[in-house]
Design a protein around this motif. Structure first.
Motif, PDB file in Angstrom:
ATOM      1  N   ARG A  16       0.831  -1.208   0.000  1.00 49.81           N
ATOM      2  CA  ARG A  16       0.000   0.000   0.000  1.00 49.81           C
ATOM      3  C   ARG A  16       0.864   1.256   0.000  1.00 49.81           C
ATOM      4  N   ARG A  17       0.631   2.124  -0.924  1.00 44.63           N
ATOM      5  CA  ARG A  17       1.250   3.447  -0.928  1.00 44.63           C
ATOM      6  C   ARG A  17       0.156   4.454  -1.244  1.00 44.63           C
ATOM      7  N   SER A  18       0.402   5.701  -0.922  1.00 45.64           N
ATOM      8  CA  SER A  18      -0.550   6.744  -1.330  1.00 45.64           C
ATOM      9  C   SER A  18      -0.209   7.139  -2.761  1.00 45.64           C
ATOM     10  N   ARG A  20      -0.827   9.028  -6.243  1.00 43.66           N
ATOM     11  CA  ARG A  20      -1.422  10.310  -6.651  1.00 43.66           C
ATOM     12  C   ARG A  20      -1.849  10.336  -8.109  1.00 43.66           C
ATOM     13  N   GLN A  72      -7.613  17.600  -6.455  1.00 42.66           N
ATOM     14  CA  GLN A  72      -6.328  16.897  -6.317  1.00 42.66           C
ATOM     15  C   GLN A  72      -6.186  15.862  -7.434  1.00 42.66           C
ATOM     16  N   MET A 186      -5.629   7.828   0.478  1.00 38.80           N
ATOM     17  CA  MET A 186      -6.543   8.439   1.453  1.00 38.80           C
ATOM     18  C   MET A 186      -6.396   9.942   1.330  1.00 38.80           C
ATOM     19  N   GLU A 188      -7.645  13.675   3.145  1.00 32.45           N
ATOM     20  CA  GLU A 188      -8.419  14.552   4.036  1.00 32.45           C
ATOM     21  C   GLU A 188      -8.349  15.982   3.509  1.00 32.45           C
ATOM     22  N   GLY A 189      -7.707  16.123   2.358  1.00 26.61           N
ATOM     23  CA  GLY A 189      -7.662  17.439   1.709  1.00 26.61           C
ATOM     24  C   GLY A 189      -8.933  17.660   0.917  1.00 26.61           C
ATOM     25  N   ARG A 227       9.828   6.634   6.320  1.00 27.99           N
ATOM     26  CA  ARG A 227       9.365   6.839   7.693  1.00 27.99           C
ATOM     27  C   ARG A 227      10.558   7.286   8.523  1.00 27.99           C
TER      28      ARG A 227
HETATM   29  C1  LIG Z   1      -5.551  11.171   7.362  1.00 30.47           C
HETATM   30  C2  LIG Z   1      -4.795  11.216   6.077  1.00 30.47           C
HETATM   31  C3  LIG Z   1      -5.030  12.231   5.193  1.00 30.47           C
HETATM   32  C4  LIG Z   1      -4.341  12.299   3.972  1.00 30.47           C
HETATM   33  N1  LIG Z   1      -4.675  13.268   3.062  1.00 30.47           N
HETATM   34  C5  LIG Z   1      -4.077  13.260   1.851  1.00 30.47           C
HETATM   35  C6  LIG Z   1      -4.491  14.152   0.843  1.00 30.47           C
HETATM   36  O1  LIG Z   1      -5.425  14.932   1.008  1.00 30.47           O
HETATM   37  N2  LIG Z   1      -3.872  14.112  -0.343  1.00 30.47           N
HETATM   38  C7  LIG Z   1      -2.846  13.235  -0.602  1.00 30.47           C
HETATM   39  O2  LIG Z   1      -2.321  13.259  -1.728  1.00 30.47           O
HETATM   40  N3  LIG Z   1      -2.440  12.358   0.346  1.00 30.47           N
HETATM   41  C8  LIG Z   1      -3.028  12.340   1.547  1.00 30.47           C
HETATM   42  N4  LIG Z   1      -2.672  11.425   2.495  1.00 30.47           N
HETATM   43  C9  LIG Z   1      -1.571  10.489   2.219  1.00 30.47           C
HETATM   44  C10 LIG Z   1      -0.344  10.813   3.050  1.00 30.47           C
HETATM   45  O3  LIG Z   1       0.290  11.951   2.538  1.00 30.47           O
HETATM   46  C11 LIG Z   1       0.556   9.578   3.027  1.00 30.47           C
HETATM   47  O4  LIG Z   1      -0.101   8.535   3.700  1.00 30.47           O
HETATM   48  C12 LIG Z   1       1.913   9.823   3.674  1.00 30.47           C
HETATM   49  O5  LIG Z   1       2.640  10.772   2.962  1.00 30.47           O
HETATM   50  C13 LIG Z   1       2.743   8.535   3.752  1.00 30.47           C
HETATM   51  O6  LIG Z   1       2.924   7.974   2.471  1.00 30.47           O
HETATM   52  P1  LIG Z   1       2.396   6.505   2.103  1.00 30.47           P
HETATM   53  O7  LIG Z   1       0.912   6.487   2.341  1.00 30.47           O
HETATM   54  O8  LIG Z   1       2.719   6.313   0.657  1.00 30.47           O
HETATM   55  O9  LIG Z   1       3.096   5.539   2.994  1.00 30.47           O
HETATM   56  C14 LIG Z   1      -3.354  11.340   3.690  1.00 30.47           C
HETATM   57  C15 LIG Z   1      -3.140  10.287   4.580  1.00 30.47           C
HETATM   58  C16 LIG Z   1      -3.875  10.214   5.744  1.00 30.47           C
HETATM   59  C17 LIG Z   1      -3.675   9.039   6.664  1.00 30.47           C
END
Ligand SMILES: Cc1cc2nc3c(=O)[nH]c(=O)nc-3n(C[C@H](O)[C@H](O)[C@H](O)COP(=O)(O)O)c2cc1C
Length: 237
Positions: A16-18, A20, A72, A186, A188-189, A227
């Motif tokens: 899992r990664r965030s 974009r 976004q 995820m 929250e923006g 991290r």
């Molecule tokens: C509560 C929460 C809100 C987040 N909001 C955004 C967001 O609005 N836009 C975005 O691109 N990433 C968002 N993220 C992703 C985080 O930036 C990301 O989890 C963090 O940088 C760590 O990277 P990883 O998820 O790839 O391990 C959010 C993550 C969490 C848990």
């Protein structure tokens, strides 16, 4: 526990990664269905399940939701968008079902009492937080003599309780997406008032997370995983 192993679990956690940027390819709806199925099995406060999951599919609603997510890239390029909400008042939805379940399961009387007496008391804050204030005063006085739960008094406290559980469901959801070799982000923006309007939510509904789902375009992110050292955040005390 047969067939389960930690390395597979940890691989999913690291998979899992965030992401974009997603490909324009639509994903199989069954992937999302399975992830939603996993989301509702998250641990949650008193098992009151004060959450909701909105899989936004209607094109106009989806376009408005993307806008509410500040346009976004993750939201714009996602194949699917799920909105996770929390509402502390939704204890009412599950309460009778939980009481019936305790009866069916022949649970000890204290469990039924917990759902019929304690949960309705804990989740109420009264008119303009009046009961909350009373709970706050009582907890502070009792807290002088014994351990008490101090932060379940006001509306904001109970929102926090519901939001914690919904956030855990969000994590289950994204892990289930990763376990199916798909990607997510995820978010929250977002403009909560606008998201609320798109979905026609009530005033006690809090928008916890918008989750973008799809297939990553390339690696889908500009950074490698990072991290800070475990030694700075894990404390053996
Ligand atoms: C509560 C929460 C809100 C987040 N909001 C955004 C967001 O609005 N836009 C975005 O691109 N990433 C968002 N993220 C992703 C985080 O930036 C990301 O989890 C963090 O940088 C760590 O990277 P990883 O998820 O790839 O391990 C959010 C993550 C969490 C848990």
């Amino acid at each position: 526990m047969n067939g389960l192993n930690y390395p597979d679990f940890f691989n999913v956690v690291r998979r899992r990664r965030s992401i974009r940027k997603f490909t324009s390819e639509p994903i199989d709806g069954a992937v999302v269905e399975r992830a939603l199925k996993a989301a509702v099995w998250a641990p949650n406060s008193s098992n009151s399940q004060t959450w909701d999951f909105y899989w936004v599919q209607e094109p106009t609603k989806k376009a408005l939701l993307v806008k509410a997510c500040l346009s976004q890239v993750a939201a714009r390029s996602a194949s699917e968008l799920i909105v996770i909400t929390a509402n502390p008042r939704k204890w009412r939805r599950s309460n009778q079902q939980l009481i019936d379940w305790t009866e069916r399961e022949h649970a000890p009387p204290i469990v039924k009492k917990y759902y019929s007496k304690l949960v309705p008391f804990v989740y109420r804050w009264g008119w303009f937080n009046s009961l909350g204030l009373l709970k706050w005063i009582v907890s502070r006085v009792m807290g002088l003599f014994m351990p008490v739960i101090r932060n379940q008094c006001f509306r904001s406290d109970l929102e926090c309780v519901a939001i914690k559980s919904a956030a855990l469901a969000a994590e289950n959801l994204v892990l289930a997406i990763a376990a199916q070799d798909h990607d997510s982000c995820m978010m929250e923006g977002f403009d909560e008032a606008r998201v609320r309007k798109v979905l026609g939510l009530g005033r006690f509904d809090r928008v916890v997370m918008v989750v973008a789902i799809g297939k990553a375009l390339g690696n889908g992110t500009w950074n490698s995983p990072f991290r800070i050292p475990n030694s700075e955040v894990i404390h053996r005390v």
